[in-house]
Write a protein that holds these residues in place. Structure first.
Motif, PDB file in Angstrom:
ATOM      1  N   PRO A  57      44.814  57.473  32.761  1.00 40.05           N
ATOM      2  CA  PRO A  57      44.563  56.072  32.413  1.00 40.05           C
ATOM      3  C   PRO A  57      44.754  55.158  33.617  1.00 40.05           C
ATOM      4  N   PRO A  58      44.153  53.981  33.589  1.00 36.29           N
ATOM      5  CA  PRO A  58      44.207  53.080  34.756  1.00 36.29           C
ATOM      6  C   PRO A  58      45.609  52.692  35.194  1.00 36.29           C
ATOM      7  N   ASN A  59      46.535  52.570  34.254  1.00 37.58           N
ATOM      8  CA  ASN A  59      47.896  52.155  34.595  1.00 37.58           C
ATOM      9  C   ASN A  59      48.868  53.327  34.712  1.00 37.58           C
ATOM     10  N   CYS A  60      48.342  54.531  34.853  1.00 41.05           N
ATOM     11  CA  CYS A  60      49.176  55.736  34.906  1.00 41.05           C
ATOM     12  C   CYS A  60      50.161  55.675  36.072  1.00 41.05           C
ATOM     13  N   VAL A  61      51.397  56.067  35.796  1.00 43.62           N
ATOM     14  CA  VAL A  61      52.443  56.103  36.821  1.00 43.62           C
ATOM     15  C   VAL A  61      52.945  57.540  36.956  1.00 43.62           C
ATOM     16  N   ALA A  62      52.910  58.057  38.180  1.00 40.19           N
ATOM     17  CA  ALA A  62      53.395  59.411  38.448  1.00 40.19           C
ATOM     18  C   ALA A  62      54.695  59.357  39.234  1.00 40.19           C
ATOM     19  N   PHE A  63      55.508  60.389  39.052  1.00 40.18           N
ATOM     20  CA  PHE A  63      56.811  60.508  39.706  1.00 40.18           C
ATOM     21  C   PHE A  63      56.922  61.944  40.200  1.00 40.18           C
ATOM     22  N   VAL A  64      56.999  62.127  41.530  1.00 40.23           N
ATOM     23  CA  VAL A  64      56.969  63.469  42.112  1.00 40.23           C
ATOM     24  C   VAL A  64      58.179  63.654  43.016  1.00 40.23           C
ATOM     25  N   THR A  65      58.991  64.682  42.752  1.00 41.84           N
ATOM     26  CA  THR A  65      60.113  64.990  43.627  1.00 41.84           C
ATOM     27  C   THR A  65      59.725  66.119  44.582  1.00 41.84           C
ATOM     28  N   ILE A 119      54.470  72.183  48.026  1.00 42.85           N
ATOM     29  CA  ILE A 119      53.812  72.005  46.735  1.00 42.85           C
ATOM     30  C   ILE A 119      53.955  70.577  46.240  1.00 42.85           C
ATOM     31  N   GLY A 120      55.121  69.963  46.432  1.00 39.05           N
ATOM     32  CA  GLY A 120      55.317  68.583  45.991  1.00 39.05           C
ATOM     33  C   GLY A 120      54.334  67.633  46.638  1.00 39.05           C
ATOM     34  N   LEU A 121      54.139  67.763  47.941  1.00 41.49           N
ATOM     35  CA  LEU A 121      53.179  66.918  48.646  1.00 41.49           C
ATOM     36  C   LEU A 121      51.759  67.194  48.181  1.00 41.49           C
ATOM     37  N   ALA A 122      51.397  68.462  48.036  1.00 37.28           N
ATOM     38  CA  ALA A 122      50.045  68.805  47.584  1.00 37.28           C
ATOM     39  C   ALA A 122      49.755  68.232  46.204  1.00 37.28           C
ATOM     40  N   VAL A 123      50.758  68.245  45.329  1.00 34.48           N
ATOM     41  CA  VAL A 123      50.571  67.695  43.986  1.00 34.48           C
ATOM     42  C   VAL A 123      50.400  66.183  44.037  1.00 34.48           C
ATOM     43  N   ALA A 124      51.231  65.508  44.822  1.00 27.07           N
ATOM     44  CA  ALA A 124      51.086  64.054  44.960  1.00 27.07           C
ATOM     45  C   ALA A 124      49.684  63.705  45.467  1.00 27.07           C
ATOM     46  N   GLN A 125      49.210  64.437  46.442  1.00 28.97           N
ATOM     47  CA  GLN A 125      47.875  64.187  46.985  1.00 28.97           C
ATOM     48  C   GLN A 125      46.791  64.442  45.943  1.00 28.97           C
ATOM     49  N   ARG A 126      46.921  65.501  45.167  1.00 30.38           N
ATOM     50  CA  ARG A 126      45.914  65.812  44.149  1.00 30.38           C
ATOM     51  C   ARG A 126      45.915  64.774  43.039  1.00 30.38           C
ATOM     52  N   LEU A 127      47.091  64.322  42.610  1.00 27.70           N
ATOM     53  CA  LEU A 127      47.153  63.310  41.558  1.00 27.70           C
ATOM     54  C   LEU A 127      46.453  62.025  41.993  1.00 27.70           C
ATOM     55  N   VAL A 128      46.695  61.612  43.226  1.00 26.05           N
ATOM     56  CA  VAL A 128      46.024  60.411  43.734  1.00 26.05           C
ATOM     57  C   VAL A 128      44.524  60.650  43.838  1.00 26.05           C
ATOM     58  N   ALA A 129      44.117  61.815  44.325  1.00 29.20           N
ATOM     59  CA  ALA A 129      42.692  62.131  44.428  1.00 29.20           C
ATOM     60  C   ALA A 129      42.027  62.155  43.057  1.00 29.20           C
ATOM     61  N   GLU A 159      47.597  73.672  47.702  1.00 34.28           N
ATOM     62  CA  GLU A 159      46.499  72.948  47.046  1.00 34.28           C
ATOM     63  C   GLU A 159      46.030  73.669  45.782  1.00 34.28           C
ATOM     64  N   GLU A 160      46.096  74.995  45.778  1.00 33.50           N
ATOM     65  CA  GLU A 160      45.683  75.750  44.585  1.00 33.50           C
ATOM     66  C   GLU A 160      46.654  75.516  43.441  1.00 33.50           C
ATOM     67  N   VAL A 161      47.927  75.405  43.772  1.00 37.89           N
ATOM     68  CA  VAL A 161      48.925  75.071  42.748  1.00 37.89           C
ATOM     69  C   VAL A 161      48.675  73.668  42.203  1.00 37.89           C
ATOM     70  N   ALA A 162      48.327  72.754  43.099  1.00 36.61           N
ATOM     71  CA  ALA A 162      48.166  71.348  42.716  1.00 36.61           C
ATOM     72  C   ALA A 162      47.043  71.146  41.710  1.00 36.61           C
ATOM     73  N   TYR A 163      45.964  71.902  41.813  1.00 36.65           N
ATOM     74  CA  TYR A 163      44.874  71.771  40.847  1.00 36.65           C
ATOM     75  C   TYR A 163      45.363  72.071  39.435  1.00 36.65           C
ATOM     76  N   THR A 164      46.183  73.112  39.290  1.00 34.98           N
ATOM     77  CA  THR A 164      46.703  73.465  37.969  1.00 34.98           C
ATOM     78  C   THR A 164      47.658  72.396  37.455  1.00 34.98           C
ATOM     79  N   VAL A 165      48.504  71.875  38.336  1.00 37.73           N
ATOM     80  CA  VAL A 165      49.455  70.839  37.933  1.00 37.73           C
ATOM     81  C   VAL A 165      48.722  69.589  37.459  1.00 37.73           C
ATOM     82  N   SER A 166      47.678  69.194  38.153  1.00 38.75           N
ATOM     83  CA  SER A 166      46.936  68.001  37.759  1.00 38.75           C
ATOM     84  C   SER A 166      46.348  68.163  36.360  1.00 38.75           C
ATOM     85  N   PHE A 167      45.841  69.351  36.064  1.00 42.20           N
ATOM     86  CA  PHE A 167      45.335  69.610  34.713  1.00 42.20           C
ATOM     87  C   PHE A 167      46.449  69.488  33.678  1.00 42.20           C
TER      88      PHE A 167
END
Length: 270
Positions: free
Chosen positions: A5-13, A19-29, A237-245
């Motif tokens: 959603p447009p106002n979605c807020v993510a929190f990544v440790t 993997i944490g950085l890759a997930v943050a990058q994928r969520l933004v993408a 990056e392969e892990v991040a695709y699954t996390v985004s889903f």
């Protein structure tokens, strides 16, 4: 159309690397416009902020230095995120450590405390703070158009050692078994409240944490990648695709599960 959603807020440790950085990058993408990235120090996050801005200059990135093994710092990080963005929708708990590589008879109690303090208690602190915030929020419609509502999604980082053992990292194995149990327990308790909680179990992934497995160019544990049917190391990056889903509303009927991202290793070991 974004999966979020447009106002979605993510929190990544653990967002400064791996993997944490890759997930943050994928969520933004994938369309997340508001994201809090957390790591042990504010300075470690500076390259991550730059990389996220390069992906989407319109995204708002909040960087938070916090030790996730410390209850007060976790609570403060979640509070700062909510003060900044107003809510919490997607959480990825990746902060972790491998600890000493030694047989149990040579392990110290301080190493046990450190590993469990970050890998297990730290996830517990994060998940508790995240759930408490999500419970304060009204249910929202899912983005898929289905007649369903949600409060949010939490994904924890387990490991192939959430299911099986490998040599000489006893405390790490204990912690990752615990993360899987924590995920399942809270998924049961909060499913009817609209909060989904899942766990990913990566296999051999090329990150800073796995650098300890090499000594003088030789794998300490032998050819571990060769044990998986794909016979290669995985990429963050392969892990991040699954996390985004899993984080998105496309996974609206998925909770309490562990997804193996391991090139088939778990299947080969069973």
């Amino acid at each position: 159309m974004s999966d979020f959603p447009p106002n979605c807020v993510a929190f990544v440790t653990g967002a400064a690397s791996g993997i944490g950085l890759a997930v943050a990058q994928r969520l933004v993408a994938d369309g997340v416009k508001n994201i809090a990235i957390v790591d042990i120090t504010h300075e470690r996050l500076l390259p991550a902020v730059s990389s996220l801005a390069a992906i989407d200059p319109s995204a708002t990135v909040l960087q938070i230095g916090a030790d996730c093994s410390q209850e007060a710092e976790v609570e403060a990080a979640v509070s700062k995120t909510v003060e900044t963005f107003g809510r919490l929708d997607v959480c990825f708990n990746a902060a972790g450590m491998s600890g000493d590589i030694k047989p149990m008879a040579e392990q110290s109690s301080s190493n046990l405390d450190n590993v469990l303090g970050l890998n297990l208690k730290g996830v517990w602190y994060c998940q508790r703070a995240q759930i408490k915030q999500m419970l304060k929020q009204e249910m929202r419609d899912v983005t898929t158009g289905l007649k369903l509502q949600t409060r949010g999604s939490i994904i924890n980082v387990g490991s192939l050692t959430s299911h099986l053992a490998i040599n000489n990292i006893n405390p790490y194995i204990i912690s990752k078994h615990g993360v899987l149990g924590l995920t399942r327990a809270d998924a049961m308790d909060y499913a009817e409240k609209g909060i989904r909680i899942n766990c990913i179990c990566p296999g051999w992934i090329t990150t800073g944490m796995t650098q300890h497995m090499w000594k003088d160019g030789v794998m300490i544990f032998g050819d571990v990648a060769g044990r998986a049917p794909m016979k290669r190391w995985g990429l963050p990056e392969e892990v991040a695709y699954t996390v985004s889903f899993l984080a998105s509303d496309r996974a609206s009927f998925v909770t309490g599960t562990a997804i193996d991202i391991d090139g088939g290793l778990a299947a080969a070991a069973s």
